[in-house]
Design a protein around this motif. Structure first.
Motif, PDB file in Angstrom:
ATOM      1  N   GLN A  87      30.189  30.715  24.609  1.00 38.11           N
ATOM      2  CA  GLN A  87      31.201  31.298  25.516  1.00 38.11           C
ATOM      3  C   GLN A  87      32.836  30.091  25.234  1.00 38.11           C
ATOM      4  N   ARG A  88      32.398  29.129  25.270  1.00 39.00           N
ATOM      5  CA  ARG A  88      33.612  28.267  24.920  1.00 39.00           C
ATOM      6  C   ARG A  88      34.593  28.332  23.400  1.00 39.00           C
ATOM      7  N   GLN A  89      33.539  28.104  22.324  1.00 40.01           N
ATOM      8  CA  GLN A  89      33.800  28.198  21.393  1.00 40.01           C
ATOM      9  C   GLN A  89      34.766  30.095  20.852  1.00 40.01           C
ATOM     10  N   THR A  90      33.545  30.481  21.428  1.00 37.74           N
ATOM     11  CA  THR A  90      34.761  32.395  21.179  1.00 37.74           C
ATOM     12  C   THR A  90      35.900  31.882  21.603  1.00 37.74           C
ATOM     13  N   LEU A  91      36.402  31.513  22.879  1.00 41.64           N
ATOM     14  CA  LEU A  91      38.195  31.081  23.387  1.00 41.64           C
ATOM     15  C   LEU A  91      38.259  30.858  22.600  1.00 41.64           C
TER      16      LEU A  91
END
Length: 102
Positions: free
Chosen positions: A32-36
């Motif tokens: 999720q953090r990488q996608t953000l």
């Protein structure tokens, strides 16, 4: 005989499942953090030249300065030759890009 302090197969399996669940949750959070971050990275569309256009212009400007750079290199080399007691170099070939003249 099996001691009472050794875990049973079911207890061991439950422990392994808990560890896998924890790892799965950590990986999901990282995803999720990488996608953000990847959503925030691309620049906004802007007016004006692109980076490729600017780099192409710089390369063109440097290529246009080639004869001047050759003369500077020759002058520096000649001065060093004289300082070191060697015979000076011959004049630079300023038309090397044009090919041999007939």
């Amino acid at each position: 005989m099996i001691g009472s302090d050794e875990p049973t197969h079911a207890a061991w399996r439950a422990h392994v499942d808990e560890q896998f669940d924890a790892i799965h949750e950590s990986l999901r959070a990282l995803h999720q953090r990488q996608t953000l971050i990847l959503e925030l990275l691309p620049p906004e569309e802007r007016e004006g030249p692109t980076l490729d256009d600017l780099l192409a212009r710089i390369v063109t400007l440097i290529a246009d300065q080639r004869p001047v750079l050759r003369r500077i290199d020759h002058t520096t080399g000649t001065a060093l030759d004289l300082l070191e007691g060697r015979s000076p170099r011959t004049s630079p070939d300023t038309n090397a890009d044009e090919g041999p003249k007939k």
